[in-house]
Design a protein around this motif. Structure first.
Motif, mmCIF file in Angstrom:
data_model
loop_
_atom_site.group_PDB
_atom_site.id
_atom_site.type_symbol
_atom_site.label_atom_id
_atom_site.label_comp_id
_atom_site.label_asym_id
_atom_site.label_seq_id
_atom_site.Cartn_x
_atom_site.Cartn_y
_atom_site.Cartn_z
ATOM 1 N N LEU A 48 13.088 -10.376 -7.718
ATOM 2 C CA LEU A 48 13.271 -8.378 -6.585
ATOM 3 C C LEU A 48 12.895 -7.306 -7.502
ATOM 4 C CD1 LEU A 48 14.216 -7.400 -3.919
ATOM 5 C CD2 LEU A 48 15.939 -7.071 -4.472
ATOM 6 N N CYS A 49 13.117 -7.553 -8.313
ATOM 7 C CA CYS A 49 13.348 -6.507 -9.876
ATOM 8 C C CYS A 49 11.472 -5.695 -9.878
ATOM 9 C CB CYS A 49 14.044 -7.085 -10.840
ATOM 10 S SG CYS A 49 15.581 -6.889 -10.727
ATOM 11 N N GLY B 261 0.707 -1.324 -0.019
ATOM 12 C CA GLY B 261 0.134 0.249 -0.038
ATOM 13 C C GLY B 261 0.866 1.128 0.085
ATOM 14 N N GLN B 262 2.157 1.219 -0.477
ATOM 15 C CA GLN B 262 3.126 2.318 -0.224
ATOM 16 C C GLN B 262 3.972 2.431 -1.100
ATOM 17 O OE1 GLN B 262 4.945 2.747 3.959
ATOM 18 N NE2 GLN B 262 4.248 1.151 4.060
ATOM 19 N N TYR B 263 4.294 3.507 -1.493
ATOM 20 C CA TYR B 263 5.044 3.619 -2.017
ATOM 21 C C TYR B 263 6.499 4.270 -2.445
ATOM 22 C CZ TYR B 263 1.223 1.976 -4.690
ATOM 23 O OH TYR B 263 0.537 1.081 -5.793
ATOM 24 N N ARG C 7 13.346 7.934 -10.812
ATOM 25 C CA ARG C 7 12.525 6.032 -10.770
ATOM 26 C C ARG C 7 13.658 5.496 -11.822
ATOM 27 N NH1 ARG C 7 8.272 3.418 -13.660
ATOM 28 N NH2 ARG C 7 7.837 1.785 -12.248
ATOM 29 N N SER C 8 13.948 5.916 -13.213
ATOM 30 C CA SER C 8 14.358 5.139 -14.055
ATOM 31 C C SER C 8 15.873 4.718 -13.723
ATOM 32 C CB SER C 8 14.328 5.730 -15.342
ATOM 33 O OG SER C 8 14.972 7.083 -15.550
ATOM 34 N N ASP D 235 7.037 -2.022 -8.974
ATOM 35 C CA ASP D 235 5.480 -2.436 -9.154
ATOM 36 C C ASP D 235 5.525 -1.440 -7.403
ATOM 37 O OD1 ASP D 235 4.767 -4.075 -10.397
ATOM 38 O OD2 ASP D 235 4.517 -5.938 -9.151
ATOM 39 N N HIS D 236 6.297 -0.991 -7.214
ATOM 40 C CA HIS D 236 6.379 0.347 -5.734
ATOM 41 C C HIS D 236 6.950 1.194 -5.839
ATOM 42 C CE1 HIS D 236 5.347 -4.269 -4.394
ATOM 43 N NE2 HIS D 236 4.286 -3.358 -3.292
ATOM 44 N N THR D 237 7.642 1.619 -7.212
ATOM 45 C CA THR D 237 7.365 2.740 -7.182
ATOM 46 C C THR D 237 6.963 4.155 -8.003
ATOM 47 O OG1 THR D 237 9.695 2.269 -8.696
ATOM 48 C CG2 THR D 237 10.361 1.996 -6.991
ATOM 49 N N LEU D 238 7.437 4.732 -7.999
ATOM 50 C CA LEU D 238 6.676 5.579 -8.876
ATOM 51 C C LEU D 238 7.428 7.136 -9.265
ATOM 52 C CD1 LEU D 238 2.990 6.569 -6.230
ATOM 53 C CD2 LEU D 238 3.660 5.664 -8.108
#
Length: 491
Positions: A482-483, A296-298, A305-306, A488-491
């Motif tokens: 893991l990648c 639920g967190q990012y 991010r990239s 999925d958890h970064t914005l």
């Protein structure tokens, strides 16, 4: 009939694997493991110094009553029960403890300090050459002290690495060998290693078994080549390997400085046993949380991010080549102050960071060799700004544009080595600033090889945890998972 034989063989194999791992499972449910299970995983508490003495008194009383010592076979069962009871008392005092003269590891840490001071002084007096030879990687130096001997492995190689990280030998010696006591880090993790922190919490010391040390030294060339090719790697930075009775390594702490960190996480990208009960609100205990706690967190990085996605792919690809699994992505965050957000937008600051962030071989300034790539010297920022051609400014202002720029100068280095603009900190390689939060990120625990035993464990867990993800999978699958978690958890 011929079709039944492979099936029978499969059932026999499954039965053998089940039996072996069931025995291990029963062994792991000894009273000691039960004691560890009564506390949240990776719990760290910060207590006042007087509690350190209480811990020592508990341990001394345990020793005085015979806990941990068995001299006859008839009373072995009773002795074991007393031993586990004493260990449970000790594990109730989870946390960071100052290793003063009452502590069980006081003698060992004093030897560590004395031995490290002599080893580092040798490096200060005899600066290692820039070019490393095969002999440097195989180097083993034994120094005799009054009551002990200390072996140092590949000393010139690690000294060279410390230099490229911007850690001077003087400050390294000051941190590791000051009069201030080490801190013992205690958690209820499965590792049998002992963890120590320097008093300023900048460096970790961890005991290792011989297999792990041999693995590190055997792959040291690959590790060093990786850090040379990708200077902004997120892999844990090993700074020394030594032996006093037992092996120990020195590492740079990912969570430094930690005075404002809100939450800490240990991420493996799976779900089995990956949740930890958070500390009660207002409690002095700091809990290292896990994957399911982060749901639920990012990680909000915006333009960086990239870079993170690419660097995680690069680092985990090396670990896949080494046939390694079960490593962790350490993650922590703290809010940025308004002045920290504004300073990062300073034009002179950005120009200087861009010049410092490139590889020394590509950069325009020779003094980069003695600095951490990205360490900002504010007093030189203005002059550095004047040195940069105006045609380059649009590229330098944005690391994204720099990485996508032409095939020469700083832009080509940013692209080829996946460089980024680093913050003005003593630990810039593990710190990434987003728009609102500062993140501490690093990859640790890279010694677990996918051995035959691990393959058996994988088969057992596949049967035990049907449809669920767990840590023991093949290195390619572990890397991919893991990648994907990071993506999925970064914005």
């Amino acid at each position: 009939m011929s079709e039944a034989r492979p099936m029978n063989c499969l059932f026999v194999l499954v039965a053998i694997v089940t039996y072996i791992l069931l025995c291990q499972s029963l062994a792991s449910h000894s009273p000691f493991h039960w004691a560890l299970a009564t506390f949240p995983a990776n719990t760290v508490a910060f207590f006042p110094p007087d509690l350190c003495v209480s811990m020592a008194q508990v341990e001394m009383s345990v020793t005085a009553t015979g806990v941990g010592v068995s001299t006859d076979h008839q009373g072995s069962g009773k002795t074991k029960r007393r031993r586990w009871g004493g260990l449970r008392q000790r594990w109730k005092l989870l946390g960071l403890f100052e290793i003063d003269q009452h502590h069980e590891f006081y003698g060992l840490t004093c030897m560590m300090k004395e031995g490290l001071a002599a080893a580092i002084q040798t490096t200060i007096d005899n600066e290692p050459s820039v070019q490393m030879s095969d002999g440097d990687f195989k180097s083993e130096v034994t120094r005799n002290h009054e009551n002990f001997t200390m072996d140092t492995f590949a000393g010139p190689v690690f000294a060279s690495l410390r230099g490229t990280l911007g850690i001077s030998e003087q400050e390294y010696q000051q941190s590791l060998c000051s009069e201030n006591c080490y801190l013992q880090f205690i958690s209820n993790s499965k590792s049998k290693a002992d963890f120590f922190l320097t008093n300023d919490k900048r460096f970790f010391l961890k005991t290792q078994n011989q297999r792990e040390v041999n693995f590190l030294l055997g792959n040291l060339k690959l590790y060093m080549e990786h850090l040379k090719t990708y200077p902004h790697s997120l892999l844990v930075k090993f700074l020394g390997v030594h032996r006093i009775k037992k092996y120990f390594i020195v590492m740079q702490s990912v969570f430094y400085p930690d005075d404002r960190i809100n939450e800490r996480y240990d991420i493996k990208g799976c779900e089995v046993s990956r949740w930890t009960a958070p500390a009660p609100e207002g409690s002095p205990i700091i809990v290292v949380l896990k994957d399911l706690n982060f749901e639920g967190q990012y990680i909000k990085l915006d333009r960086q991010r990239s870079w993170l996605l690419q660097q995680v792919e690069i680092d985990t690809n090396l670990l896949k080549r080494l046939n390694v699994l079960d490593y962790s992505l350490l993650l922590a965050h703290q809010p940025l102050h308004s002045d920290e957000r504004n300073s990062s937008l300073s034009f002179a600051n950005v120009i200087m960071r861009a010049k410092r962030s490139v590889n020394p071989a590509c950069g325009p300034s020779k003094d980069v060799v003695t600095s951490v790539p990205g360490a900002v010297q504010e007093e030189n920022a203005a002059s550095s700004c004047a040195d940069v051609d105006c045609s380059q400014k649009s590229q330098i202002l944005s690391p994204e544009k720099a990485k996508l720029g032409g095939g020469r100068g700083e832009s080509s280095c940013f692209k080829a080595q996946n460089l980024r603009l680093l913050p003005d900190l003593k630990n810039p390689l593990h710190v990434i600033d987003g728009p609102e939060q500062r993140y501490f990120i690093g990859i640790i625990d890279i010694f677990t090889v996918y051995s035959f035993k691990k393959r058996l464990e994988h088969w057992w867990k596949t049967l035990r945890h049907l449809g669920r993800t767990f840590s023991t999978v093949s290195p390619p699958a572990y890397r991919l998972r893991l990648c994907r978690w990071v993506q999925d958890h970064t914005l």
